[in-house]
Design a protein around this motif. Structure first.
Motif, PDB file in Angstrom:
ATOM      1  N   UNK A   1       0.870  -0.735  -0.119  1.00  0.00           N
ATOM      2  CA  UNK A   1      -0.609  -0.436  -0.199  1.00  0.00           C
ATOM      3  C   UNK A   1       0.920   1.422   0.119  1.00  0.00           C
ATOM      4  N   UNK A   2       0.040   2.586  -0.523  1.00  0.00           N
ATOM      5  CA  UNK A   2       0.623   3.922  -0.563  1.00  0.00           C
ATOM      6  C   UNK A   2       0.771   3.919   0.760  1.00  0.00           C
ATOM      7  N   UNK A   3       1.069   5.810   1.323  1.00  0.00           N
ATOM      8  CA  UNK A   3       1.336   6.322   2.213  1.00  0.00           C
ATOM      9  C   UNK A   3      -0.425   6.264   2.494  1.00  0.00           C
ATOM     10  N   UNK A   4      -1.545   7.163   1.784  1.00  0.00           N
ATOM     11  CA  UNK A   4      -2.743   6.924   1.054  1.00  0.00           C
ATOM     12  C   UNK A   4      -3.538   5.483   1.642  1.00  0.00           C
ATOM     13  N   UNK A   5      -2.876   4.565   1.759  1.00  0.00           N
ATOM     14  CA  UNK A   5      -3.867   3.452   2.432  1.00  0.00           C
ATOM     15  C   UNK A   5      -3.896   2.407   1.007  1.00  0.00           C
ATOM     16  N   UNK A   6      -3.689   3.201  -0.139  1.00  0.00           N
ATOM     17  CA  UNK A   6      -4.344   2.075  -1.840  1.00  0.00           C
ATOM     18  C   UNK A   6      -3.800   0.570  -2.009  1.00  0.00           C
ATOM     19  N   UNK A   7      -4.196   0.202  -2.547  1.00  0.00           N
ATOM     20  CA  UNK A   7      -3.267  -1.310  -2.603  1.00  0.00           C
ATOM     21  C   UNK A   7      -2.570  -0.584  -3.783  1.00  0.00           C
ATOM     22  N   UNK A   8      -1.215  -0.912  -3.778  1.00  0.00           N
ATOM     23  CA  UNK A   8      -0.566  -0.496  -4.938  1.00  0.00           C
ATOM     24  C   UNK A   8       0.020  -1.531  -5.589  1.00  0.00           C
ATOM     25  N   UNK A   9      -0.655  -1.787  -6.814  1.00  0.00           N
ATOM     26  CA  UNK A   9      -0.933  -3.105  -8.079  1.00  0.00           C
ATOM     27  C   UNK A   9      -0.884  -2.475  -9.811  1.00  0.00           C
ATOM     28  N   UNK A  10      -0.205  -3.823 -10.569  1.00  0.00           N
ATOM     29  CA  UNK A  10      -0.590  -3.546 -11.449  1.00  0.00           C
ATOM     30  C   UNK A  10      -1.735  -4.344 -12.012  1.00  0.00           C
ATOM     31  N   UNK A  11      -2.270  -3.681 -13.436  1.00  0.00           N
ATOM     32  CA  UNK A  11      -3.516  -4.373 -13.641  1.00  0.00           C
ATOM     33  C   UNK A  11      -3.421  -4.610 -15.417  1.00  0.00           C
ATOM     34  N   UNK A  12      -4.025  -6.376 -15.458  1.00  0.00           N
ATOM     35  CA  UNK A  12      -2.775  -6.057 -16.421  1.00  0.00           C
ATOM     36  C   UNK A  12      -4.585  -7.383 -16.737  1.00  0.00           C
ATOM     37  N   UNK A  13      -4.347  -7.114 -18.116  1.00  0.00           N
ATOM     38  CA  UNK A  13      -5.335  -7.750 -19.520  1.00  0.00           C
ATOM     39  C   UNK A  13      -4.852  -8.581 -20.345  1.00  0.00           C
ATOM     40  N   UNK A  14      -4.505 -10.457 -20.562  1.00  0.00           N
ATOM     41  CA  UNK A  14      -4.207 -10.898 -21.171  1.00  0.00           C
ATOM     42  C   UNK A  14      -2.645 -10.430 -21.950  1.00  0.00           C
ATOM     43  N   UNK A  15      -1.875 -10.332 -19.844  1.00  0.00           N
ATOM     44  CA  UNK A  15      -0.317  -9.993 -20.217  1.00  0.00           C
ATOM     45  C   UNK A  15       0.041  -8.525 -20.256  1.00  0.00           C
TER      46      UNK A  15
END
Length: 112
Positions: A73-87
């Motif tokens: 998570x970042x300092x604002x509490x958001x989940x840090x994620x890479x978002x992908x579709x079909x790689x």
């Protein structure tokens, strides 16, 4: 949809932040222009375009979320994620279309 007032379950905040199943997600591999507090008209316009495009990308079909490095998570509490579709990273699509920049660890100016 774009986030508004009321519950935020599945909606887009801006070009790099959205809610999915009630969880706030920050796309970790990009930085998009601000829409809440743009520093100039060009940033406001590009931020609106990035927001609409992210909404379209997310609505185009199933996507996956994966962790970004060691930080959950970042300092604002958001989940840090890479978002992908079909790689393919949806963030990379936004970068290729000129609506975001690769994340370098800090924000840069969108105002010329």
């Amino acid at each position: 949809s774009q986030c508004g007032r009321g519950p935020r379950i599945n909606c887009v905040v801006d070009g790099d932040t959205f809610y999915f199943r009630g969880e706030k997600i920050r796309i970790a591999d990009i930085n998009a222009p601000e829409v809440a507090d743009p520093k100039c008209a060009a940033e406001a316009e590009l931020g609106a375009r990035a927001t609409r495009r992210l909404q379209a990308l997310l609505n185009a079909g199933p996507f996956s979320l994966r962790a970004w490095g060691d930080a959950d998570r970042d300092q604002y509490g958001r989940q840090l994620r890479v978002v992908s579709r079909d790689g393919k990273s949806l963030g990379a699509i936004l970068v290729a279309e000129g609506l975001a920049r690769p994340w370098t660890g800090r924000r840069g100016s969108w105002c010329g």
